[in-house]
Design a protein around this motif. Structure first.
Motif, short mmCIF file in Angstrom:
data_model
loop_
_atom_site.label_atom_id
_atom_site.label_comp_id
_atom_site.label_asym_id
_atom_site.label_seq_id
_atom_site.Cartn_x
_atom_site.Cartn_y
_atom_site.Cartn_z
N GLU A 8 0.83 -1.21 0.00
CA GLU A 8 0.00 0.00 0.00
C GLU A 8 0.87 1.26 0.00
OE1 GLU A 8 -3.38 2.03 2.80
OE2 GLU A 8 -3.45 -0.15 2.51
N ALA A 9 1.93 1.26 0.78
CA ALA A 9 2.84 2.41 0.82
C ALA A 9 3.49 2.63 -0.54
CB ALA A 9 3.90 2.21 1.90
N LYS A 10 3.88 1.55 -1.20
CA LYS A 10 4.51 1.66 -2.53
C LYS A 10 3.50 2.21 -3.54
CE LYS A 10 6.90 -1.00 -6.06
NZ LYS A 10 7.36 -2.32 -6.49
N ILE A 11 2.29 1.71 -3.51
CA ILE A 11 1.24 2.19 -4.42
C ILE A 11 0.96 3.66 -4.17
CG2 ILE A 11 -1.22 1.99 -4.97
CD1 ILE A 11 -0.88 -1.08 -4.40
N LEU A 12 0.88 4.05 -2.89
CA LEU A 12 0.62 5.44 -2.54
C LEU A 12 1.77 6.34 -3.00
CD1 LEU A 12 -1.32 7.42 -1.23
CD2 LEU A 12 -0.24 6.91 0.97
N ASP A 13 3.01 5.89 -2.82
CA ASP A 13 4.16 6.67 -3.30
C ASP A 13 4.11 6.85 -4.81
OD1 ASP A 13 5.31 7.06 -0.80
OD2 ASP A 13 6.66 5.34 -0.97
N GLN A 14 3.78 5.78 -5.53
CA GLN A 14 3.70 5.86 -6.99
C GLN A 14 2.59 6.82 -7.42
OE1 GLN A 14 3.24 1.71 -7.95
NE2 GLN A 14 5.44 1.36 -8.08
N TRP A 15 1.44 6.71 -6.76
CA TRP A 15 0.32 7.58 -7.09
C TRP A 15 0.67 9.05 -6.80
CZ3 TRP A 15 -3.66 8.69 -9.76
CH2 TRP A 15 -4.53 9.71 -9.37
N THR A 16 1.28 9.29 -5.64
CA THR A 16 1.66 10.66 -5.27
C THR A 16 2.63 11.23 -6.30
OG1 THR A 16 1.33 10.17 -2.94
CG2 THR A 16 2.69 12.07 -3.46
#
Length: 115
Positions: A8-16
């Motif tokens: 989830e953190a990786k996905i959020l970083d990519q989205w950000t």
């Protein structure tokens, strides 16, 4: 299967990263933990729908105070984000302490600033 915290953190970083690039906010270092905590607190103390509204309004207030574009420095931006987030956190705490957790508009915050 639900994603784990690391996923989830990786996905959020990519989205950000993708969103800041698309919005042309190229040098933004987003404090994701602050935004997430702000959303959690407002959802818990007011109502679930308060989370995105709170995050947006804190960002908007911070931008107004810091200035826009090249007018605002990174130090000014950081200080204004901290100030706006602190106001929102105080309102969340006030809402939790009230029997009916619906804070009065303007009860606390930047009322002295005539915004």
């Amino acid at each position: 299967m639900a994603p784990n915290d690391a996923d989830e953190a990786k996905i959020l970083d990519q989205w950000t990263h993708k969103l800041t690039q698309a919005l042309q906010i190229l040098d933004l270092k987003l404090d994701q933990e602050l935004v997430l905590e702000l959303a959690r607190k407002s959802a818990d103390s007011v109502t679930h729908a308060a989370a995105p509204i709170t995050a947006f309004l804190v960002g908007y207030a911070a931008a107004l105070e810091a200035g826009t574009g090249s007018a605002g420095s990174k130090a000014a931006s950081t200080a204004s984000i901290t100030k706006a987030a602190d106001v929102a956190f105080r309102l969340c705490e006030d809402a939790l302490q009230q029997e009916h957790p619906h804070p009065e508009p303007g009860a606390k915050g930047w009322t002295h600033s005539a915004q």
